[in-house]
Design a protein around this motif. Structure first.
Motif, PDB file in Angstrom:
ATOM      1  N   LEU A  70      39.297  35.662  38.632  1.00  0.00           N
ATOM      2  CA  LEU A  70      38.091  36.271  39.182  1.00  0.00           C
ATOM      3  C   LEU A  70      37.187  35.167  39.708  1.00  0.00           C
ATOM      4  CD1 LEU A  70      37.266  38.713  36.225  1.00  0.00           C
ATOM      5  CD2 LEU A  70      38.338  39.313  38.408  1.00  0.00           C
ATOM      6  N   GLY A  71      36.853  35.212  40.995  1.00  0.00           N
ATOM      7  CA  GLY A  71      35.934  34.231  41.571  1.00  0.00           C
ATOM      8  C   GLY A  71      34.551  34.399  40.979  1.00  0.00           C
ATOM      9  N   ALA A  72      33.803  33.305  40.899  1.00  0.00           N
ATOM     10  CA  ALA A  72      32.498  33.331  40.244  1.00  0.00           C
ATOM     11  C   ALA A  72      31.529  34.309  40.913  1.00  0.00           C
ATOM     12  CB  ALA A  72      31.891  31.930  40.232  1.00  0.00           C
ATOM     13  N   MET A  73      31.669  34.524  42.226  1.00  0.00           N
ATOM     14  CA  MET A  73      30.714  35.384  42.927  1.00  0.00           C
ATOM     15  C   MET A  73      31.172  36.846  43.010  1.00  0.00           C
ATOM     16  SD  MET A  73      27.968  33.804  43.612  1.00  0.00           S
ATOM     17  CE  MET A  73      27.159  34.685  44.949  1.00  0.00           C
ATOM     18  N   VAL A  74      32.271  37.183  42.373  1.00  0.00           N
ATOM     19  CA  VAL A  74      32.702  38.585  42.306  1.00  0.00           C
ATOM     20  C   VAL A  74      31.665  39.351  41.478  1.00  0.00           C
ATOM     21  CG1 VAL A  74      34.465  40.110  41.331  1.00  0.00           C
ATOM     22  CG2 VAL A  74      35.138  38.030  42.563  1.00  0.00           C
ATOM     23  N   THR A  75      31.250  40.516  41.950  1.00  0.00           N
ATOM     24  CA  THR A  75      30.244  41.269  41.189  1.00  0.00           C
ATOM     25  C   THR A  75      30.896  42.092  40.074  1.00  0.00           C
ATOM     26  OG1 THR A  75      30.351  43.229  42.587  1.00  0.00           O
ATOM     27  CG2 THR A  75      28.786  41.518  43.248  1.00  0.00           C
ATOM     28  N   HIS A  76      30.072  42.487  39.107  1.00  0.00           N
ATOM     29  CA  HIS A  76      30.558  43.342  38.027  1.00  0.00           C
ATOM     30  C   HIS A  76      31.175  44.619  38.605  1.00  0.00           C
ATOM     31  CE1 HIS A  76      28.415  40.570  35.584  1.00  0.00           C
ATOM     32  NE2 HIS A  76      28.227  41.346  34.547  1.00  0.00           N
ATOM     33  N   ARG A  77      30.519  45.161  39.625  1.00  0.00           N
ATOM     34  CA  ARG A  77      30.966  46.412  40.243  1.00  0.00           C
ATOM     35  C   ARG A  77      32.357  46.240  40.855  1.00  0.00           C
ATOM     36  NH1 ARG A  77      29.708  51.563  39.629  1.00  0.00           N
ATOM     37  NH2 ARG A  77      29.074  52.697  41.474  1.00  0.00           N
ATOM     38  N   GLN A  78      32.595  45.080  41.455  1.00  0.00           N
ATOM     39  CA  GLN A  78      33.912  44.843  42.050  1.00  0.00           C
ATOM     40  C   GLN A  78      34.987  44.749  40.965  1.00  0.00           C
ATOM     41  OE1 GLN A  78      32.639  41.404  44.278  1.00  0.00           O
ATOM     42  NE2 GLN A  78      32.652  42.510  46.216  1.00  0.00           N
ATOM     43  N   VAL A  79      34.675  44.119  39.840  1.00  0.00           N
ATOM     44  CA  VAL A  79      35.656  44.022  38.753  1.00  0.00           C
ATOM     45  C   VAL A  79      35.967  45.429  38.247  1.00  0.00           C
ATOM     46  CG1 VAL A  79      36.147  43.130  36.441  1.00  0.00           C
ATOM     47  CG2 VAL A  79      34.809  41.750  38.043  1.00  0.00           C
ATOM     48  N   GLU A  80      34.902  46.185  38.028  1.00  0.00           N
ATOM     49  CA  GLU A  80      35.018  47.530  37.467  1.00  0.00           C
ATOM     50  C   GLU A  80      35.858  48.449  38.352  1.00  0.00           C
ATOM     51  OE1 GLU A  80      31.063  49.005  37.807  1.00  0.00           O
ATOM     52  OE2 GLU A  80      31.610  51.089  37.435  1.00  0.00           O
ATOM     53  N   ARG A  81      35.760  48.264  39.675  1.00  0.00           N
ATOM     54  CA  ARG A  81      36.430  49.168  40.606  1.00  0.00           C
ATOM     55  C   ARG A  81      37.797  48.688  41.065  1.00  0.00           C
ATOM     56  NH1 ARG A  81      31.593  50.732  44.827  1.00  0.00           N
ATOM     57  NH2 ARG A  81      30.860  52.579  43.728  1.00  0.00           N
ATOM     58  N   ASP A  82      38.110  47.440  40.811  1.00  0.00           N
ATOM     59  CA  ASP A  82      39.348  46.875  41.364  1.00  0.00           C
ATOM     60  C   ASP A  82      40.583  47.560  40.760  1.00  0.00           C
ATOM     61  OD1 ASP A  82      40.481  44.399  42.941  1.00  0.00           O
ATOM     62  OD2 ASP A  82      41.627  44.543  41.076  1.00  0.00           O
ATOM     63  N   GLU A  83      41.501  47.982  41.626  1.00  0.00           N
ATOM     64  CA  GLU A  83      42.688  48.726  41.186  1.00  0.00           C
ATOM     65  C   GLU A  83      43.545  47.912  40.217  1.00  0.00           C
ATOM     66  OE1 GLU A  83      43.630  51.810  41.672  1.00  0.00           O
ATOM     67  OE2 GLU A  83      41.795  52.206  42.825  1.00  0.00           O
ATOM     68  N   THR A  84      43.762  46.655  40.531  1.00  0.00           N
ATOM     69  CA  THR A  84      44.611  45.816  39.686  1.00  0.00           C
ATOM     70  C   THR A  84      43.983  45.621  38.318  1.00  0.00           C
ATOM     71  OG1 THR A  84      45.343  44.681  41.663  1.00  0.00           O
ATOM     72  CG2 THR A  84      45.764  43.572  39.580  1.00  0.00           C
ATOM     73  N   VAL A  85      42.680  45.351  38.297  1.00  0.00           N
ATOM     74  CA  VAL A  85      42.018  45.134  37.015  1.00  0.00           C
ATOM     75  C   VAL A  85      42.082  46.429  36.197  1.00  0.00           C
ATOM     76  CG1 VAL A  85      39.895  44.429  35.866  1.00  0.00           C
ATOM     77  CG2 VAL A  85      40.477  43.440  38.085  1.00  0.00           C
ATOM     78  N   ARG A  86      41.818  47.545  36.838  1.00  0.00           N
ATOM     79  CA  ARG A  86      41.827  48.830  36.113  1.00  0.00           C
ATOM     80  C   ARG A  86      43.202  49.135  35.528  1.00  0.00           C
ATOM     81  NH1 ARG A  86      37.317  52.216  38.072  1.00  0.00           N
ATOM     82  NH2 ARG A  86      38.403  54.031  37.287  1.00  0.00           N
ATOM     83  N   ARG A  87      44.223  48.773  36.266  1.00  0.00           N
ATOM     84  CA  ARG A  87      45.571  49.099  35.801  1.00  0.00           C
ATOM     85  C   ARG A  87      46.043  48.122  34.716  1.00  0.00           C
ATOM     86  NH1 ARG A  87      48.463  48.289  40.414  1.00  0.00           N
ATOM     87  NH2 ARG A  87      48.949  46.201  39.653  1.00  0.00           N
ATOM     88  N   ASP A  88      45.854  46.831  34.952  1.00  0.00           N
ATOM     89  CA  ASP A  88      46.487  45.841  34.066  1.00  0.00           C
ATOM     90  C   ASP A  88      45.534  45.223  33.037  1.00  0.00           C
ATOM     91  OD1 ASP A  88      48.842  46.354  35.374  1.00  0.00           O
ATOM     92  OD2 ASP A  88      48.594  44.716  36.808  1.00  0.00           O
ATOM     93  N   TRP A  89      44.223  45.311  33.278  1.00  0.00           N
ATOM     94  CA  TRP A  89      43.247  44.804  32.307  1.00  0.00           C
ATOM     95  C   TRP A  89      42.169  45.873  32.097  1.00  0.00           C
ATOM     96  CZ3 TRP A  89      45.670  41.591  35.813  1.00  0.00           C
ATOM     97  CH2 TRP A  89      46.290  40.450  35.307  1.00  0.00           C
ATOM     98  N   PRO A  90      42.573  47.082  31.687  1.00  0.00           N
ATOM     99  CA  PRO A  90      41.600  48.184  31.650  1.00  0.00           C
ATOM    100  C   PRO A  90      40.406  47.921  30.733  1.00  0.00           C
ATOM    101  CG  PRO A  90      43.677  48.796  30.557  1.00  0.00           C
ATOM    102  CD  PRO A  90      43.926  47.502  31.261  1.00  0.00           C
ATOM    103  N   ALA A  91      40.624  47.207  29.631  1.00  0.00           N
ATOM    104  CA  ALA A  91      39.495  46.953  28.728  1.00  0.00           C
ATOM    105  C   ALA A  91      38.487  46.011  29.384  1.00  0.00           C
ATOM    106  CB  ALA A  91      39.990  46.367  27.405  1.00  0.00           C
ATOM    107  N   LEU A  92      38.975  45.132  30.231  1.00  0.00           N
ATOM    108  CA  LEU A  92      38.077  44.219  30.939  1.00  0.00           C
ATOM    109  C   LEU A  92      37.271  44.991  31.996  1.00  0.00           C
ATOM    110  CD1 LEU A  92      37.323  41.196  31.155  1.00  0.00           C
ATOM    111  CD2 LEU A  92      38.980  41.031  33.022  1.00  0.00           C
ATOM    112  N   ALA A  93      37.956  45.895  32.700  1.00  0.00           N
ATOM    113  CA  ALA A  93      37.253  46.732  33.682  1.00  0.00           C
ATOM    114  C   ALA A  93      36.157  47.518  32.972  1.00  0.00           C
ATOM    115  CB  ALA A  93      38.231  47.682  34.373  1.00  0.00           C
TER     116      ALA A  93
END
Ligand SMILES: Cc1cc2nc3c(=O)[nH]c(=O)nc-3n(C[C@H](O)[C@H](O)[C@H](O)COP(=O)(O)OP(=O)(O)OC[C@H]3O[C@@H](n4cnc5c(N)ncnc54)[C@H](O)[C@@H]3O)c2cc1C
Ligand code: FES
Ligand code: FES
Lengths: 309, 155
Positions: A70-93
């Motif tokens: 995750l790049g430092a300037m990625v927003t919380h909202r982008q992490v929360e909505r990202d398909e890959t994060v939601r699928r493979d790191w759901p607790a992080l999302a």
């Protein structure tokens, strides 16, 4: 004539140079949600702002060698909505998606929440439990630090005056991870007690946030999990020991005594959830509409049977 | 410094200091719907849309809006169903919080045209109404959603 200088480098190389030249004299600006409060309340009057907004290299969400970067300037909202994060790191999302309101999450960045090192933030505990590392870039190159090396105390990190936090690297979470946020005031508030738990390669990592200067992780207590199945009795025992060991602080979200009791409950629940993910049977809840209570290994447990992963 | 952005559909250049918040600069431009209230990102009365997403004007430096699309309620069309639904559902008493709720609701509906009450609650949780018009606000958003969908929604 402006009293405050605005610096807006266009590449990471340029940002690194400016940071090395200006050091602490230039305040690093990401989303500005933390700095904005300090400025509005008169705690901070920067003479020079070093904005990272135009540094494209800091905006990526990528997977490299199985790790989430995750790049430092990625927003919380982008992490929360990202398909890959939601699928493979759901607790992080979830940990990023449960921060404050959508308005705050549109502004707050991955780098900002780690660099501000507020004791009552959500993502640091989860990132710690997942074994994430922050990448710090300085004039002589890059170094990687674990979350518990990064955060040193109240609002203090190991980021040097000539370094920038550029990326966070998160190993794959297998077979699961859990994030629980207990709020004592309103649903948009920071946590009173945060519990992140993850298992990877057979090792359990439980990190409690918002209760002390920095996220708390007790490897010797987590090691108990290697001695038996992660069932209700184990969850209860680990939770009891965490609550006993922790020296909670008192603030507007709860007294030390209150927090200690909540830690015992929330760590237990997190581990019950985590056990459910691995196919064990004991998660507190309902089965077919009835609350199931029973004994297992001599300890009273409440639970439902969940399907395996 | 001069910040070039799209403000309510027009390309503008805003004169501001590097440490000035967007809220202060917009109010100086005469956009008084953006309201200085808590100053710590909690209440939502200063909400503006930046590239369609809600952000706190009180915490966002004006300089960070360069090159972006900023919308306040002054920039909504007079035919916009969301503000109209707020009027029809009488979703306010004093009206202080209303612009922030309308903009947050617009972002929600752009994302999720048929939100449940729980989803509305979650999206609007960061906006406070001191007059307590929450029930009517949820009704207004359901009404706007129904109108946008031509009446074919779950309720
Ligand atoms: C109303 C409100 C509610 C909140 N609720 C929650 C909550 O429930 N849970 C939670 O976890 N958090 C919460 N927060 C905190 C929020 O998540 C932080 O303010 C935010 O993450 C900071 O990110 P930023 O990008 O805005 O940082 P900034 O304000 O831009 O910067 C924060 C600090 O980090 C430094 N910095 C930023 N980026 C870098 C970098 N790349 N390298 C080196 N230094 C850097 C800055 O110099 C500054 O000291 C809340 C904030 C607000 C305003
Ligand atoms: S004034 Fe900005 S959120 Fe309250
Ligand atoms: S209508 Fe008065 S604050 Fe909401």
């Amino acid at each position: 004539m402006s009293a405050v200088q605005w610096l807006e480098p266009r590449s990471l190389a340029e940002a690194g140079e400016v940071r090395a030249q200006r050091g602490a004299e230039a305040t690093v600006l990401a989303g500005g949600s933390f700095l904005g409060i300090l400025m509005n309340q008169g705690f901070l009057s920067p003479t020079c702002l070093l904005s990272l907004r135009a540094v494209g290299e800091l905006r990526g969400i990528t997977v490299r060698d199985g790790e989430l970067c995750l790049g430092a300037m990625v927003t919380h909202r982008q992490v929360e909505r990202d398909e890959t994060v939601r699928r493979d790191w759901p607790a992080l999302a979830r940990a990023f998606g449960i921060v404050a309101s959508p308005r705050v999450r549109n502004q707050a960045t991955v780098g900002g929440v780690l660099a501000d090192a507020d004791y009552a933030s959500d993502p640091p505990a989860m990132l710690g439990a997942l074994g994430a590392r922050a990448v710090l870039r300085g004039p002589t190159g890059e170094r990687e630090v674990a979350i518990d090396e990064l955060i040193l105390g109240f609002y203090q990190t190991c980021i040097a005056d000539d370094e920038l936090l550029t990326e966070v690297r998160v190993p794959p979470a297998e077979p699961g991870a859990v994030y629980r946020k207990f709020r004592s005031r309103s649903s948009e508030d920071r946590p009173c007690v945060a519990v992140a738990a993850a298992r990877s390669g057979g090792a359990l990592r439980v990190v409690v946030g918002a209760c002390a200067e920095m996220p708390q992780h007790y490897p010797d207590i987590c090691a108990l999990a290697a001695e038996g199945p992660l069932d209700g009795a184990m969850a209860r025992e680990i939770a009891r020991r965490y609550a006993e060991r922790l020296q909670p602080l008192t603030d507007a979200r709860g007294s030390a005594g209150y927090r200690r009791r909540i830690v015992a409950v929330e760590v237990r629940r997190a581990l019950e959830e985590l056990g459910g993910v691995g196919g064990e049977t004991l998660v507190r809840g309902r089965q077919g509409g009835t609350l199931v209570r029973g004994r297992r290994g001599g300890t009273l447990v409440r639970g439902r049977r969940r399907a395996g992963p | 410094m001069n910040v070039a952005l799209e403000l309510n559909g027009r390309s503008v250049g805003l004169e501001c200091e590097p440490d000035e918040m967007l809220l202060a600069v917009l109010r100086r431009e005469g956009l008084r719907s953006v309201r200085a209230t808590c100053g710590i990102g909690v209440c939502g009365a200063c909400t503006v849309l930046v590239d369609g997403e809600p952000v706190s004007g009180c915490l966002m430096l004006a300089a960070l809006s360069a090159g972006r699309r900023v919308t306040t309620v002054e920039g909504l069309s007079s035919a916009d169903p969301v503000p109209r639904a707020f009027v029809e559902a009488h979703a306010y008493q004093c009206g202080w919080c209303t612009p922030g709720f309308i903009l947050t609701a617009k972002a929600l509906l752009a994302d999720n045209p048929d939100p449940s009450e729980a989803e509305i609650g979650e999206a609007l949780g960061g906006n406070l109404c001191r007059c307590g018009s929450y029930v009517e606000i949820v009704a207004a958003i359901r009404r706007a959603a129904a109108e946008l969908a031509g009446g074919a929604l779950r309720q």
